[in-house]
Design a protein around this motif. Structure first.
Motif, PDB file in Angstrom:
ATOM      1  N   GLU A 545      35.626  24.087  34.974  1.00 45.51           N
ATOM      2  CA  GLU A 545      36.826  23.454  34.429  1.00 45.51           C
ATOM      3  C   GLU A 545      37.907  23.223  35.471  1.00 45.51           C
ATOM      4  N   ALA A 546      37.726  23.777  36.681  1.00 43.19           N
ATOM      5  CA  ALA A 546      38.721  23.585  37.743  1.00 43.19           C
ATOM      6  C   ALA A 546      38.514  22.274  38.482  1.00 43.19           C
ATOM      7  N   GLY A 547      37.379  21.610  38.239  1.00 45.40           N
ATOM      8  CA  GLY A 547      37.027  20.413  39.007  1.00 45.40           C
ATOM      9  C   GLY A 547      38.116  19.365  39.056  1.00 45.40           C
ATOM     10  N   ARG A 548      38.756  19.097  37.916  1.00 52.22           N
ATOM     11  CA  ARG A 548      39.783  18.046  37.865  1.00 52.22           C
ATOM     12  C   ARG A 548      41.064  18.462  38.580  1.00 52.22           C
ATOM     13  N   MET A 549      41.259  19.763  38.763  1.00 55.09           N
ATOM     14  CA  MET A 549      42.491  20.243  39.396  1.00 55.09           C
ATOM     15  C   MET A 549      42.371  20.335  40.913  1.00 55.09           C
ATOM     16  N   LEU A 550      41.145  20.286  41.424  1.00 51.37           N
ATOM     17  CA  LEU A 550      40.929  20.570  42.831  1.00 51.37           C
ATOM     18  C   LEU A 550      41.414  19.440  43.724  1.00 51.37           C
ATOM     19  N   SER A 551      41.927  19.834  44.877  1.00 54.03           N
ATOM     20  CA  SER A 551      42.333  18.891  45.918  1.00 54.03           C
ATOM     21  C   SER A 551      42.138  19.594  47.253  1.00 54.03           C
ATOM     22  N   ARG A 552      42.197  18.839  48.326  1.00 56.90           N
ATOM     23  CA  ARG A 552      42.033  19.454  49.645  1.00 56.90           C
ATOM     24  C   ARG A 552      43.093  20.534  49.900  1.00 56.90           C
ATOM     25  N   PRO A 553      44.384  20.284  49.619  1.00 57.93           N
ATOM     26  CA  PRO A 553      45.374  21.348  49.839  1.00 57.93           C
ATOM     27  C   PRO A 553      45.135  22.582  48.976  1.00 57.93           C
ATOM     28  N   ARG A 554      44.687  22.385  47.727  1.00 52.77           N
ATOM     29  CA  ARG A 554      44.465  23.545  46.859  1.00 52.77           C
ATOM     30  C   ARG A 554      43.297  24.387  47.374  1.00 52.77           C
ATOM     31  N   VAL A 555      42.212  23.732  47.775  1.00 52.38           N
ATOM     32  CA  VAL A 555      41.055  24.460  48.320  1.00 52.38           C
ATOM     33  C   VAL A 555      41.434  25.143  49.629  1.00 52.38           C
ATOM     34  N   SER A 556      42.133  24.417  50.500  1.00 53.64           N
ATOM     35  CA  SER A 556      42.544  24.976  51.784  1.00 53.64           C
ATOM     36  C   SER A 556      43.441  26.193  51.598  1.00 53.64           C
ATOM     37  N   THR A 557      44.395  26.108  50.683  1.00 55.97           N
ATOM     38  CA  THR A 557      45.297  27.236  50.421  1.00 55.97           C
ATOM     39  C   THR A 557      44.523  28.445  49.918  1.00 55.97           C
ATOM     40  N   HIS A 570      31.058  29.924  43.369  1.00 55.31           N
ATOM     41  CA  HIS A 570      31.021  28.466  43.287  1.00 55.31           C
ATOM     42  C   HIS A 570      30.311  28.022  42.005  1.00 55.31           C
ATOM     43  N   GLY A 571      31.110  27.539  41.049  1.00 56.28           N
ATOM     44  CA  GLY A 571      30.520  27.041  39.814  1.00 56.28           C
ATOM     45  C   GLY A 571      30.945  25.627  39.481  1.00 56.28           C
ATOM     46  N   ALA A 572      31.637  24.963  40.425  1.00 62.51           N
ATOM     47  CA  ALA A 572      32.181  23.625  40.153  1.00 62.51           C
ATOM     48  C   ALA A 572      31.296  22.500  40.669  1.00 62.51           C
ATOM     49  N   GLY A 573      30.150  22.840  41.253  1.00 62.93           N
ATOM     50  CA  GLY A 573      29.213  21.810  41.696  1.00 62.93           C
ATOM     51  C   GLY A 573      29.799  20.885  42.747  1.00 62.93           C
ATOM     52  N   PRO A 574      29.423  19.597  42.709  1.00 61.85           N
ATOM     53  CA  PRO A 574      29.871  18.648  43.739  1.00 61.85           C
ATOM     54  C   PRO A 574      31.360  18.326  43.675  1.00 61.85           C
ATOM     55  N   ALA A 575      32.060  18.790  42.649  1.00 58.47           N
ATOM     56  CA  ALA A 575      33.492  18.492  42.524  1.00 58.47           C
ATOM     57  C   ALA A 575      34.286  19.057  43.697  1.00 58.47           C
ATOM     58  N   VAL A 576      33.829  20.179  44.255  1.00 57.92           N
ATOM     59  CA  VAL A 576      34.564  20.793  45.363  1.00 57.92           C
ATOM     60  C   VAL A 576      34.484  19.907  46.608  1.00 57.92           C
ATOM     61  N   ALA A 577      33.271  19.510  46.984  1.00 57.11           N
ATOM     62  CA  ALA A 577      33.110  18.642  48.159  1.00 57.11           C
ATOM     63  C   ALA A 577      33.846  17.323  47.957  1.00 57.11           C
ATOM     64  N   ARG A 578      33.765  16.788  46.748  1.00 53.82           N
ATOM     65  CA  ARG A 578      34.437  15.518  46.458  1.00 53.82           C
ATOM     66  C   ARG A 578      35.953  15.660  46.615  1.00 53.82           C
ATOM     67  N   ALA A 579      36.493  16.789  46.138  1.00 50.41           N
ATOM     68  CA  ALA A 579      37.931  17.008  46.251  1.00 50.41           C
ATOM     69  C   ALA A 579      38.360  17.144  47.713  1.00 50.41           C
ATOM     70  N   VAL A 580      37.574  17.907  48.491  1.00 52.16           N
ATOM     71  CA  VAL A 580      37.913  18.105  49.897  1.00 52.16           C
ATOM     72  C   VAL A 580      37.840  16.785  50.667  1.00 52.16           C
ATOM     73  N   HIS A 581      36.825  15.971  50.356  1.00 49.63           N
ATOM     74  CA  HIS A 581      36.654  14.711  51.077  1.00 49.63           C
ATOM     75  C   HIS A 581      37.693  13.674  50.675  1.00 49.63           C
ATOM     76  N   ASP A 582      37.985  13.587  49.392  1.00 46.69           N
ATOM     77  CA  ASP A 582      38.688  12.415  48.867  1.00 46.69           C
ATOM     78  C   ASP A 582      40.070  12.667  48.291  1.00 46.69           C
ATOM     79  N   VAL A 583      40.382  13.897  47.886  1.00 50.45           N
ATOM     80  CA  VAL A 583      41.616  14.134  47.136  1.00 50.45           C
ATOM     81  C   VAL A 583      42.616  14.888  48.001  1.00 50.45           C
ATOM     82  N   GLY A 584      43.545  14.152  48.567  1.00 46.82           N
ATOM     83  CA  GLY A 584      44.578  14.770  49.376  1.00 46.82           C
ATOM     84  C   GLY A 584      45.705  15.289  48.509  1.00 46.82           C
ATOM     85  N   SER A 585      46.849  15.523  49.105  1.00 43.65           N
ATOM     86  CA  SER A 585      47.998  16.000  48.348  1.00 43.65           C
ATOM     87  C   SER A 585      48.417  14.968  47.316  1.00 43.65           C
ATOM     88  N   LYS A 586      48.751  15.444  46.130  1.00 42.29           N
ATOM     89  CA  LYS A 586      49.286  14.551  45.120  1.00 42.29           C
ATOM     90  C   LYS A 586      50.645  14.070  45.601  1.00 42.29           C
TER      91      LYS A 586
END
Length: 597
Positions: A545-557, A570-586
């Motif tokens: 359920e964290a997949g939609r909330m994830l972003s590179r800054p959140r993972v990095s922090t 790790h239970g979020a599957g590919p959402a983590v890699a996708r967030a790190v690659h594509d989702v920067g700071s809001k």
């Protein structure tokens, strides 16, 4: 009952009568009685008069919906119309306050107009004009476009910019870093710094305001320690500060010098809730601090660590307290989450190019913290590589679904990590992006308390027991003998007479009454609450359920909270890699960068 006690009770009852009258109005409106107490806390003893005069002031309290304020208005002023100008004016401020909760200090006129139309305001343009005339809202022309800002945040950002220019113009050179001779082939000088780190030291010694940024393992701590050493060699006094007690304690250890929270450095005082004439609940951002323009800080150099956590009001208060000629060194990781409060001070300072900035990128921490630092550096750059950590400094624990994530977390903290790595549970912190669900803070704290510190069977202490780990969810610097800040983690040492004594990183605090509502169990905390702190070992849980909330800054922090060991459930599957690659700071809309230009 004696006459003296009876007299005191009667006096207290009479003094509380306005609050009782306000609560009666709340109940008539179908609102919870506790909202009356919150209103009295915010607006003072005259809350009932203020709210009967303008019921929509209630929207200035967090969590109050427009429908709540409308219901209260109908109870307070029978026959009041929805078209009342007080309502439309208040809704402008409410719209901007909602944006501020997402970190924005500036909001487009179009967005505010849309919010007003959504709540059936017939003439949004007039409502905006009325709000600006009342000086609660300010219209601002930025470089990008025009917008609206709450006056308190506009004034804070303007004050920051003015102070940056003032410190820049009045600074004199403290000195240059002194180091031994080195060969041309040497990458690092005998003092342990590379050329980029040396330039950061010289920036701090030369300029009124400078910024040092970079990820973990790049030598920020060594650089800061050198700045402190060189300033003291030059006969200059130094103040070290950070937003949280835990971060301040770590800064003190790194620099072998005293450090404190920013609030304590500025001399926090109880804040008045209303303006001098008793008509407004808008609080000046510098109120509550002893140090300011009239009584500035004494130190020649001020170093602030974990600056990504600075919101505009705290930053404004800090800069206002720096006297002419003071050198201010701002240190932080720009890849971390921005502040919980409105603004993005560190990012805006870097983007403005108004002050010298050095970013450290070379990773030196290979032995101590090597795998954690390498992973964090890769994430900072938008990559999520496979983990290579034979010494089990970083361990990936796959899980299917939130329930299994929660099971793995409890297992790791109570058994696997202490048994395999010799790290006690007291040094392990669980960090999760979510509050709700099986792998959220609420459920995890309940499960971990049951395992690590179950309540005594022969007596009841209520919600907290000695030995409980807790986290503060609001600032209470007025607590005695030592206050605490939002996000600080501590341990309950005593519970007696409805007062909980907590040992925080900055010292003990006695917490009772309404302050207890701002304390939660803290074996598991959110990523934002963990910001600014480091722990011996960290379990980062990433449920589906964290997949939609994830972003590179959140993972990095989350990843960079660990000093010695990091387990990632790790239970979020590919959402983590996708967030790190594509989702920067809001993106946050602010105006500080324009003011600095």
């Amino acid at each position: 009952m004696g006459k003296l006690r009876a007299g005191r009770l009667l006096s207290a009852f009479i003094a509380a009568q306005p609050a009782y009258d306000l609560v009666e109005l709340m109940l008539t409106a179908g609102l919870p009685a506790r909202l009356g107490g919150r209103a009295v806390e915010a607006f003072g003893p005259g809350a009932q008069r203020l709210l009967k005069d303008d019921p929509w002031r209630l929207l200035q309290l967090s969590g109050v919906e427009v429908a709540d304020a409308d219901a209260f208005a109908r109870a307070a002023i029978p026959g009041v119309l929805q078209a009342d100008s007080r309502r439309s004016r208040a809704l402008v401020g409410w719209s901007l306050s909602e944006a501020a909760r997402d970190g924005h200090t500036l909001c487009s006129v179009e967005q505010v107009t849309f919010d007003l139309q959504l709540h059936r305001v017939a003439d949004p343009a007039q409502a905006i004009a009325d709000a600006c005339a009342a000086e609660v809202v300010e219209s601002i022309d930025s470089v990008v476009d025009s917008g609206l800002a709450l006056a308190r945040y506009a004034e804070a950002e303007r004050s920051i910019a003015e102070a940056v220019h003032r410190l820049t113009d009045t600074a004199t050179v403290i000195g240059k870093i002194r180091a031994g001779k080195r060969r041309k082939s040497d990458v690092i000088d005998p003092d342990g710094l590379d050329p980029v780190q040396r330039s950061a030291v010289n920036n701090a010694l030369d300029h009124g305001v400078s910024v040092l940024t970079g990820g973990p393992g790049t030598g920020k701590s060594r650089t800061v320690a050198t700045v402190v050493r060189e300033a003291e060699r030059a006969g200059k006094s130094v103040a070290l500060a950070a937003p949280t007690g835990r971060a301040a304690k770590r800064l003190a250890e790194l620099c072998d010098a005293e450090a404190m929270t920013i609030h304590r450095l500025l001399g926090v005082q109880p804040r008045a809730s209303t303006s001098a004439d008793g008509t407004s609940a808008v609080i000046d951002f510098s109120a509550g601090f002893a140090r300011g323009r009239e009584w500035p800080l004494d130190q020649d150099l001020v170093v602030v660590d974990e600056a990504s956590m600075l919101d505009v009001e705290l930053a404004a208060a800090l800069l206002k307290a720096c006297a002419d000629g003071t050198h201010l060194m701002i240190v932080g990781d720009s890849a971390q989450l921005p502040s919980i409060g409105p603004g993005q001070v560190l990012a805006d300072l870097i983007a403005s190019k108004a002050v010298p900035v050095v970013e450290l990128a070379t990773l030196y921490r290979q032995d101590a913290g090597g795998a954690i630092a390498r992973l964090a550096t890769a994430v900072r750059g938008g990559d999520l590589p496979a983990v290579d950590s034979p010494d089990r400094e970083v361990v990936i624990v796959p899980a299917r679904g939130s329930t299994e994530c929660a099971h793995r977390v409890v297992q790791l903290m109570t058994d696997s990590i202490p048994r395999a790595l010799g790290i006690e549970a007291g040094q392990i912190q669980v960090v999760t992006p979510v509050h709700r669900g099986p792998a959220g803070t609420i459920a995890l704290n309940a499960a971990l308390k049951a395992k690590l510190n179950p309540p005594p069977t022969n007596q009841s202490f209520g919600r907290f027991d000695p030995g409980d780990r807790v986290v503060a969810t609001a600032n209470h610097l007025e607590a005695t003998p030592t206050g605490f800040a939002n996000g600080e983690v501590g341990v309950v040492t005593k519970v007696a007479d409805k007062v909980v004594t907590i040992d925080f990183g900055s010292g003990p605090a006695e917490v009772g009454g309404k302050m207890l509502a701002d304390i939660s169990h803290g074996w598991a905390i959110t990523v934002h609450r963990a910001q600014g702190s480091e722990f011996g070992a960290v379990i980062v849980v990433l449920p589906p359920e964290a997949g939609r909330m994830l972003s590179r800054p959140r993972v990095s922090t989350a990843l960079t909270r660990a000093e010695r060991h990091l387990s990632i459930v790790h239970g979020a599957g590919p959402a983590v890699a996708r967030a790190v690659h594509d989702v920067g700071s809001k993106p946050r809309r602010t105006v500080l960068r324009d003011f600095l230009g």
